[in-house]
Structure formats: structure tokens, C-alpha cells
Design a protein around this motif. Structure first.
Motif, mmCIF file in Angstrom:
data_model
loop_
_atom_site.group_PDB
_atom_site.id
_atom_site.type_symbol
_atom_site.label_atom_id
_atom_site.label_comp_id
_atom_site.label_asym_id
_atom_site.label_seq_id
_atom_site.Cartn_x
_atom_site.Cartn_y
_atom_site.Cartn_z
ATOM 1 N N PHE A 178 0.860 -1.183 0.000
ATOM 2 C CA PHE A 178 0.000 0.000 0.000
ATOM 3 C C PHE A 178 0.896 1.232 0.000
ATOM 4 O O PHE A 178 1.917 1.265 0.708
ATOM 5 C CB PHE A 178 -0.876 -0.011 1.263
ATOM 6 N N ASP A 182 -10.680 4.966 8.016
ATOM 7 C CA ASP A 182 -9.390 4.353 8.359
ATOM 8 C C ASP A 182 -9.247 4.069 9.858
ATOM 9 O O ASP A 182 -8.570 3.104 10.250
ATOM 10 C CB ASP A 182 -8.241 5.281 7.951
ATOM 11 N N HIS A 198 -11.464 -0.562 6.345
ATOM 12 C CA HIS A 198 -10.527 -1.657 6.039
ATOM 13 C C HIS A 198 -10.747 -2.729 7.108
ATOM 14 O O HIS A 198 -10.822 -2.411 8.300
ATOM 15 C CB HIS A 198 -9.066 -1.207 6.131
#
Ligand code: FEO
Length: 394
Positions: free
Chosen positions: A23, A165, A222
Motif C-alpha cells: 500500500f 481508516d 478496512h
């Protein structure tokens, strides 16, 4: 309730990315990841909370089709980073009456990152609400997790906090939710270390801000949904706290075994003094593991040989990561071997400048460590033990 629903009227619409292994061209993803998007259907309006990475656009659209969505009124952009915002332009063209809801800072970012037309964006203030009829969304500004524009969205009637996040984990799984944090604890901690740790102080404030909210579910963008939110909240309280643990992390690199010998000797000396030690050979280290170890460690010692006139580039990289990630580490030092001089200590100390750490006396040795050098390492171990006692962790 439909079997896919998280709660009545709340559908997961995102995508699992089983194969992604890096990432930001920086962060290893040994367990893949997911980009979670949530559809909230109210009696008078429908909202989509975040989108997905552009590589998974078709998956998001097909999930919306499966749920039978013919109209989206609001597209909630909790965060402007492209792994969550990247499909906003496509959603806006597919659902022409949809409006993007975001913070004022989020609007700025979405306009310059994705060229989203300003007239399609409505900004919301902290604690502003939006009615979907029998459902109410409340927007909670939570800047710097981990960009300046971030916010959380709270679905009052179902007590769901959509956090993007924050509280996330790079963990691909077919299950949308978990009851036991143990299954993703390490992935969530790794994620915190890599993404959130530099903003530890601000997250302390955000945790206080959401404390009064009754929360049944935390739904990050996520990793899996937390059906027992107290577990991840409690883990975060530990990670962001000011308390350190009785641990020394030693990222090191060694060209001709001398620095490695010093690391081994210091590691044993510290262990003998009751201190937990984790060495990381930087030639084979997964930097996510190193970041995770930095979450709690009271002390970091960089081990590096001198190459030409300064530290080994691998040690520079690790030291720079420490500087970027801003762990709560209280003390740092350098050990290593050299052949004929150089500015190794000065350069490592220079990189760490600005971090609120005490810089311990270095132990730099010419060639292989001899008896006097080993005594210096014992003295360093004594110093670290005394520091850890003064921190109340030994
Ligand atoms: Fe998952 Fe900051 O994007």
C-alpha cells in the motif's frame, strides 16, 4: 433482515482485495486488505458511506445492483484518500442526483485530487446531522486520522460508527464482521502502527469525543466490522496511551558481523537485566513488524556499521521511519562498528532531531568489539535498565 445486512437497512457494499501486497508503495500487506463501503437505506433517503479503491469499482457497482439501489441521495466521504474516494466520480455519474457530503477540508481535497465538481459537494460542520427519514446520520469531525479532512459518521438509530481508516485493519476476510478481536488484533495493531501512530495525541482526543456515544458496531473501511466495539476501543486506548512497556527494539544491519555481535551482546545484557528485546535484521525485516514493535517500546537502539562516512543506508531508512512514525519511545541510541571514522552518530541523531526522546551515549567500536567495548555495552544496558526503572516499567 437480509442475510447480507449488518443491521436492518445497512448493507456492506465494498470489496475484499485478497491479492494486494503493498500500500502506498511502502506498507506491506501480508494479509491483503478490504475497502469497505456501506449502503444505508432510510425511509426517505439512501446514503453510501465511502466508496472503494478504483481497482474494485465494478465490485462496488455490482453490490449496489444486488441490493437493488436505483437512487443514491448522499455519498458520505469520510476521507478523501483514493482507496475510499476513488469511485466517487463514477457514482456521481451513475446516480445524477447524488451529493457528496464531507468536511470543508474534505471538499478542498476532493476537488483537487479527483476534480469532483464543487456544486456536487455539500460540506458539514462537526456534529451536524442529516435525516434519511427513519435514519439519522451524525457527522463527527476527527481530523488527522490520518489526513487533515477526516470525519466519522454515526448512524444514531442503529448505533453504528463508520470510522473509515480509524480502527481499520489490512485483513482480507470473507466475513463482514467479527466478535473476537483476537482474530485481527495483530493486523489492527500493525495498521495503527503504520498509519495512525504519528497522530497518537489527536486520537486520544477523538477517543474522548466518541466516549459518550452508545456504539453497538464499529464499521471501519478496512478489515472486518467490530460487533464488540469495546475490544478495539480498549486496544486503541492502550496503544495511544502515554505508557511505554519494558521493551527495547533494535533495528540493525551488519556488513561483516561486528555490529551483529554487538547487537547479540547488548540483547543478552538487556535480557539479563529483565528487559524484553526485539532485534530486527533490516536486510530481512518486514517494516510493518518493526512499526508494530515501536508502538510500545520504551527504548530504540539503532545498530549500524559505518559505510564510507556515515550510517548504512538500511539503518538510515529505519531511523527515518522511527522519525516519521513518532512512537512514544522515550530513549534512543546508536551502536555499531566502523573501520576508520565517519559521522554515523551525528547523522542518526540528526534524523531523529525533533522527536521528544533522550539520546543515549552511543557505543561505536573500531572493528570487532573487544573486552573494553563489551564493558561499554554493559554500561549502556545498565543505563537503559535505570531509565526503564525511572519510567516505572522495570
Ligand atoms: Fe484507507 Fe487513508 O486510506
Amino acid at each position: 433482515m437480509n442475510s447480507r445486512e449488518i443491521r436492518p437497512g445497512v448493507f456492506p457494499a465494498g470489496a475484499v482485495d485478497w491479492d494486494r501486497r503493498i500500500f502506498d508503495e511502502l506498507i506491506p500487506l501480508p494479509e491483503g486488505t478490504s475497502y469497505n463501503s456501506y449502503l444505508v437505506k432510510g425511509s426517505t433517503g439512501t446514503a453510501l458511506v465511502d466508496t472503494v479503491d478504483p481497482t474494485k469499482e465494478e465490485e462496488l457497482l455490482s453490490h449496489l445492483d444486488e441490493v437493488g439501489v436505483d437512487r443514491i441521495d448522499y455519498l458520505i466521504a469520510n476521507h478523501a484518500e483514493q482507496d475510499h474516494s476513488g469511485v466517487i466520480p463514477r457514482i456521481l455519474s451513475r446516480y445524477p442526483s447524488a451529493r457528496v457530503i464531507t468536511t470543508p477540508r474534505g471538499k478542498e481535497l476532493l476537488v483537487f485530487l479527483l476534480r469532483i465538481p464543487e456544486e456536487r459537494i455539500t460540506t458539514v460542520q462537526d456534529r451536524e446531522t442529516l435525516s434519511l427519514g427513519d435514519r439519522t446520520l451524525e457527522f463527527i469531525h476527527a481530523p488527522w486520522v490520518h489526513w487533515p479532512e477526516t470525519m466519522l459518521t454515526y448512524l444514531r438509530e442503529e448505533r453504528i460508527l463508520f470510522t473509515c481508516d480509524l480502527f481499520g485493519s489490512h485483513f482480507a476476510t470473507a466475513e463482514s464482521g467479527i466478535d473476537d478481536l483476537g482474530r485481527v488484533y495483530w493486523s489492527a495493531k500493525r495498521y495503527y502502527a503504520e498509519i495512525m501512530m504519528p497522530f497518537r495525541g489527536l486520537i486520544q482526543g477523538h477517543l474522548e469525543k466518541i466516549k459518550p456515544l452508545p456504539i453497538d458496531i464499529i464499521a471501519p473501511s478496512h478489515g472486518p466490522v467490530y460487533r464488540k466495539p469495546d475490544q478495539i476501543l480498549s486496544a486503541y486506548r492502550d496503544w495511544v496511551s502515554d505508557s511505554v512497556k519494558n521493551e527495547v527494539v533494535i533495528p540493525y544491519v551488519s556488513m561483516h558481523h561486528s555490529t551483529a555481535a554487538m547487537v547479540r551482546y547488548l540483547g543478552k545484557a538487556l535480557t539479563d537485566r529483565g528487559i524484553s528485546v526485539t532485534p530486527f535484521n533490516l536486510t530481512v525485516t518486514d517494516i510493518g513488524e518493526l512499526a508494530m514493535a515501536l508502538v510500545d517500546a520504551a527504548t530504540v537502539i539503532i545498530g549500524t556499521p559505518t559505510v564510507l562516512t556515515g550510517p548504512h543506508p538500511a539503518a538510515v531508512y529505519a531511523t527515518y521511519l522511527v522519525k516519521l512514525l513518532k512512537p512514544k519511545t522515550r530513549a534512543c541510541g546508536v551502536i555499531g562498528s566502523y573501520g576508520w571514522g565517519g559521522k554515523t552518530v551525528k547523522e542518526i541523531a540528526g534524523i531523529l532531531q525533533g522527536l521528544p526522546v533522550e539520546f543515549l551515549d552511543p557505543v561505536l567500536v573500531k572493528g570487532l568489539p573487544g573486552p573494553e567495548d563489551l564493558k561499554a555495552l554493559d554500561k549502556l544496558a545498565d543505563t537503559i535498565a535505570a531509565k526503564h526503572r525511572s519510567y516505572g516499567v522495570l
